[in-house]
Design an enzyme around this catalytic site. Structure first.
Site, mmCIF file in Angstrom:
data_model
loop_
_atom_site.group_PDB
_atom_site.id
_atom_site.type_symbol
_atom_site.label_atom_id
_atom_site.label_comp_id
_atom_site.label_asym_id
_atom_site.label_seq_id
_atom_site.Cartn_x
_atom_site.Cartn_y
_atom_site.Cartn_z
ATOM 1 N N ASP A 1 36.571 -0.589 32.853
ATOM 2 C CA ASP A 1 36.650 -2.033 33.087
ATOM 3 C C ASP A 1 35.282 -2.706 33.182
ATOM 4 O OD1 ASP A 1 39.408 -1.645 33.208
ATOM 5 O OD2 ASP A 1 39.351 -1.282 35.370
ATOM 6 N N LYS B 1 34.114 -3.689 28.071
ATOM 7 C CA LYS B 1 33.970 -3.121 26.713
ATOM 8 C C LYS B 1 34.640 -4.021 25.671
ATOM 9 C CE LYS B 1 35.990 0.603 28.248
ATOM 10 N NZ LYS B 1 35.995 0.370 29.713
ATOM 11 N N GLY C 1 42.803 -1.237 29.209
ATOM 12 C CA GLY C 1 43.109 -2.667 29.125
ATOM 13 C C GLY C 1 41.800 -3.371 28.816
ATOM 14 N N HIS C 2 41.637 -3.808 27.582
ATOM 15 C CA HIS C 2 40.372 -4.410 27.145
ATOM 16 C C HIS C 2 40.586 -5.905 26.913
ATOM 17 C CE1 HIS C 2 38.862 -0.251 25.532
ATOM 18 N NE2 HIS C 2 39.133 -0.252 26.814
ATOM 19 N N GLN D 1 38.132 3.712 28.984
ATOM 20 C CA GLN D 1 37.748 4.232 30.291
ATOM 21 C C GLN D 1 36.217 4.207 30.440
ATOM 22 O OE1 GLN D 1 40.426 6.446 28.577
ATOM 23 N NE2 GLN D 1 41.537 4.688 29.339
HETATM 24 P P1 GDP Z 1 37.212 -3.232 29.672
HETATM 25 O O1 GDP Z 1 38.363 -2.378 30.029
HETATM 26 O O2 GDP Z 1 35.905 -2.511 29.798
HETATM 27 O O3 GDP Z 1 37.349 -3.910 28.338
HETATM 28 O O4 GDP Z 1 37.150 -4.398 30.757
HETATM 29 P P2 GDP Z 1 38.413 -5.229 31.329
HETATM 30 O O5 GDP Z 1 38.859 -6.184 30.293
HETATM 31 O O6 GDP Z 1 39.419 -4.322 31.915
HETATM 32 O O7 GDP Z 1 37.738 -5.951 32.564
HETATM 33 C C1 GDP Z 1 36.667 -6.826 32.424
HETATM 34 C C2 GDP Z 1 37.086 -8.197 32.997
HETATM 35 O O8 GDP Z 1 35.926 -8.983 33.228
HETATM 36 C C3 GDP Z 1 37.937 -9.000 32.049
HETATM 37 O O9 GDP Z 1 38.811 -9.806 32.814
HETATM 38 C C4 GDP Z 1 36.922 -9.872 31.316
HETATM 39 O O10 GDP Z 1 37.486 -11.085 30.820
HETATM 40 C C5 GDP Z 1 35.952 -10.159 32.418
HETATM 41 N N1 GDP Z 1 34.561 -10.332 32.013
HETATM 42 C C6 GDP Z 1 33.858 -9.688 31.033
HETATM 43 N N2 GDP Z 1 32.564 -10.054 31.058
HETATM 44 C C7 GDP Z 1 32.444 -10.947 32.062
HETATM 45 C C8 GDP Z 1 31.340 -11.656 32.623
HETATM 46 O O11 GDP Z 1 30.195 -11.530 32.201
HETATM 47 N N3 GDP Z 1 31.583 -12.461 33.699
HETATM 48 C C9 GDP Z 1 32.833 -12.614 34.222
HETATM 49 N N4 GDP Z 1 32.983 -13.407 35.276
HETATM 50 N N5 GDP Z 1 33.909 -11.942 33.730
HETATM 51 C C10 GDP Z 1 33.693 -11.122 32.671
HETATM 52 P P1 IMO Z 2 39.633 0.780 30.438
HETATM 53 O O1 IMO Z 2 39.522 1.282 29.022
HETATM 54 C C1 IMO Z 2 39.847 1.797 34.679
HETATM 55 C C2 IMO Z 2 41.980 5.474 35.706
HETATM 56 C C3 IMO Z 2 43.270 5.368 36.479
HETATM 57 C C4 IMO Z 2 43.208 6.650 37.293
HETATM 58 C C5 IMO Z 2 42.591 7.637 36.305
HETATM 59 C C6 IMO Z 2 43.589 8.510 35.576
HETATM 60 O O2 IMO Z 2 40.366 -0.491 30.577
HETATM 61 O O3 IMO Z 2 38.286 0.764 31.079
HETATM 62 P P2 IMO Z 2 45.335 8.025 33.634
HETATM 63 O O4 IMO Z 2 46.499 7.079 33.576
HETATM 64 O O5 IMO Z 2 44.302 7.805 32.586
HETATM 65 O O6 IMO Z 2 45.768 9.469 33.707
HETATM 66 O O7 IMO Z 2 44.647 7.721 35.069
HETATM 67 O O8 IMO Z 2 41.881 6.862 35.356
HETATM 68 N N1 IMO Z 2 41.924 4.709 34.451
HETATM 69 C C7 IMO Z 2 41.198 3.584 34.295
HETATM 70 N N2 IMO Z 2 40.467 2.884 35.169
HETATM 71 N N3 IMO Z 2 39.897 1.406 33.392
HETATM 72 C C8 IMO Z 2 40.601 2.126 32.493
HETATM 73 O O9 IMO Z 2 40.568 1.867 31.164
HETATM 74 C C9 IMO Z 2 41.341 3.257 32.935
HETATM 75 N N4 IMO Z 2 42.152 4.146 32.331
HETATM 76 C C10 IMO Z 2 42.493 5.044 33.259
HETATM 77 O O10 IMO Z 2 43.283 4.221 37.295
HETATM 78 O O11 IMO Z 2 42.311 6.501 38.372
HETATM 79 MG MG MG Z 3 39.977 -2.358 31.353
#
Ligand code: GDP
Ligand code: IMO
Ligand code: MG
Length: 440
Positions: free
Chosen positions: A13, A16, A40-41, A223
């Site tokens: 998270d 990416k 979840g991207h 991840q």
């Molecule tokens: P990922 O799994 O690495 O793609 O990241 P996620 O989408 O799960 O979580 C990143 C969250 O931060 C999302 O809700 C993005 O919209 C938000 N986000 C990304 N970059 C920024 C930033 O620079 N500032 C803020 N406030 N939110 C951001």
């Molecule tokens: P993105 O790509 C954050 C965590 C789960 C749990 C562990 C194992 O959005 O960054 P699993 O279901 O993979 O067997 O769970 O990994 N986990 C993540 N945490 N971002 C993710 O993906 C994750 N995918 C799995 O919360 O701790």
């Molecule tokens: Mg994510």
């Protein structure tokens, strides 16, 4: 040759999805290489928000081809519903989305086992996403898995699944869960899974042909390094290699053809699920980071645990991943703080550790050693030029670069595409040069 891996350097998270969306126009093909719909991207374009789970974030760029590589585990229902959501948003995937015939399928018994095992672990549970990811990878390693290519041979597949359901039922019953009905499962499952057929391809061959023709790949990790099955905080990890090494095996590209790695690093730290987290903040500052940063899981909606930036984690990740440059995200979330801390080492039973210790239980005992920085208390939301940043923010970034041994090439100041600082003199600006097929 330009084949770059985008990889999370913390516990996932990091942002990416946003960074892949920014870079995708400069590459020909975007490839997911591991994980599944546990990811979840998030991509924000104007006031529209997309959350990609299984399909590469590059799909939002209508001219890009996207590949789900052999290292990914695929739940057909998740795949179909994501396609449908994209379709509803006017994004068509057919003809430019390819799914590896060697990717493993997630079946309903994987999900049932994931849930039953987590329940059994009780307070020691991993906190998985309950999506069957771990059990699907277990079957792959145990050589009992069912692969996407098997959908082309439904009779063989039926026999294989019947046997697997029988085995899974033994375990489910011993864990106190309900057994599954193989015939009902197969009927329901195949009606979803056979819809994958038009996408099935020999993607390793496609990828290598494309690279030989001079096309470029953006390899989208899911991840983060600390969730990597080998190098993360085992056993509180996911079941695949989230690090850059996984990109080679996960799409069938020789390591020598990977030319760069961009580490996506949040300006503080978050984690979802169980496991050690030395810089975790359980106080008001932690709550502030969660609310201001909207730190709620993009897949499961769970509140994310929050804490200070951990340079021990990120320098370890940068080493493992061979990071050329970092994208530092969510800097704006720190805007209101009086002071900001960076963990530079751990104290463990009277010893100072500069490097990541072995194992989750050791890390659990570590106390962070902090350097404290004055906050900038200025609004950085949406800034696009490095020079616009307050001096205190620049100092914070410089210290992160020193401690983590890599330059910060991109700085994200908000969720939207445009809310990004791209530093001119960096390897990333080379990656963002327009190519013949690149962005117009
Ligand atoms: P990922 O799994 O690495 O793609 O990241 P996620 O989408 O799960 O979580 C990143 C969250 O931060 C999302 O809700 C993005 O919209 C938000 N986000 C990304 N970059 C920024 C930033 O620079 N500032 C803020 N406030 N939110 C951001
Ligand atoms: P993105 O790509 C954050 C965590 C789960 C749990 C562990 C194992 O959005 O960054 P699993 O279901 O993979 O067997 O769970 O990994 N986990 C993540 N945490 N971002 C993710 O993906 C994750 N995918 C799995 O919360 O701790
Ligand atoms: Mg994510």
């Amino acid at each position: 040759m330009k084949n770059v891996v985008v990889v999370g350097t913390q516990w996932g998270d990091e942002g990416k999805g946003k960074m892949v969306d920014i870079l995708a126009p400069y590459f020909d093909i975007v490839v997911r290489y591991q994980g599944g719909h546990n990811a979840g991207h998030t991509v924000r374009i104007g006031d529209r928000q997309f959350i990609l789970h299984l399909i590469p974030s590059g799909i939002l760029h209508s001219e890009r081809a996207c590949i789900i590589g052999n290292g990914v585990v695929v739940d057909p229902r998740a795949f179909n519903s994501e396609l449908e959501e994209l379709h509803q948003s006017g994004i068509e995937s057919e003809g430019r989305l390819f799914l590896s015939n060697r990717a493993h399928l997630i079946l309903p018994y994987h999900v049932a086992l994931d849930c039953a095992r987590e329940k059994r672990l009780g307070a020691n549970s991993v906190g998985t996403t309950m999506r069957g990811i771990g059990p699907a990878y277990e079957d792959k390693a145990a050589r009992t898995g069912v692969r996407v290519g098997d959908l082309l041979y439904p009779d063989l597949l039926r026999a294989h699944v019947r046997k697997n359901v029988e085995d899974a039922n033994h375990e489910l019953v011993s864990l106190g869960a309900d057994p599954l009905d193989a015939e009902q499962l197969l009927d329901e499952y195949l009606s979803e899974a056979l819809r994958l057929k038009p996408f099935i391809s020999d993607t390793a061959a496609m990828i290598n042909t494309a690279v030989s023709e001079g096309k470029s790949l953006l390899l989208e990790g899911a991840q983060g390094a600390m969730l990597d099955i080998d190098h993360g905080t085992y056993p509180f990890v996911t079941s695949s290699n989230a690090t850059t090494g996984g990109a080679a095996t996960g799409c069938g590209l020789a390591p020598k053809r990977i030319t760069g790695a961009l580490g996506i690093t949040k300006a503080y730290t978050t984690r979802v699920g169980g496991g050690p987290f030395p810089t975790e903040l359980l106080d008001e500052t932690g709550r502030h980071l969660r609310e201001r940063g909207n730190e709620y899981g993009a897949s499961t909606g769970r509140p994310r645990r929050t804490g200070w930036f951990d340079a021990v984690v990120v320098s370890y990740s940068n080493m493992l991943n061979g990071i050329d440059a970092m994208a530092l995200t969510k800097l704006d979330v720190l805007d209101d703080l009086e002071e900001i801390k960076i963990c530079t080492a751990y104290e463990y039973r009277g010893e100072t550790l500069k490097e990541m210790p072995y194992g989750a239980s050791l890390l659990d005992e570590c106390e962070p050693v902090y350097e404290t920085f004055p906050g900038w208390k200025t609004d950085t939301v949406g800034l696009t030029e490095y020079d616009q940043l307050p001096e205190a923010a620049k100092n914070y970034i410089r210290r992160i670069e020193e401690l983590c041994h890599a330059p910060v090439a991109l700085i994200s100041t908000g969720p939207e595409r445009s809310e990004t600082i791209i530093r001119k003199v960096s390897i990333v600006s080379d990656w963002m040069k327009y190519t013949e097929r690149g962005a117009k």
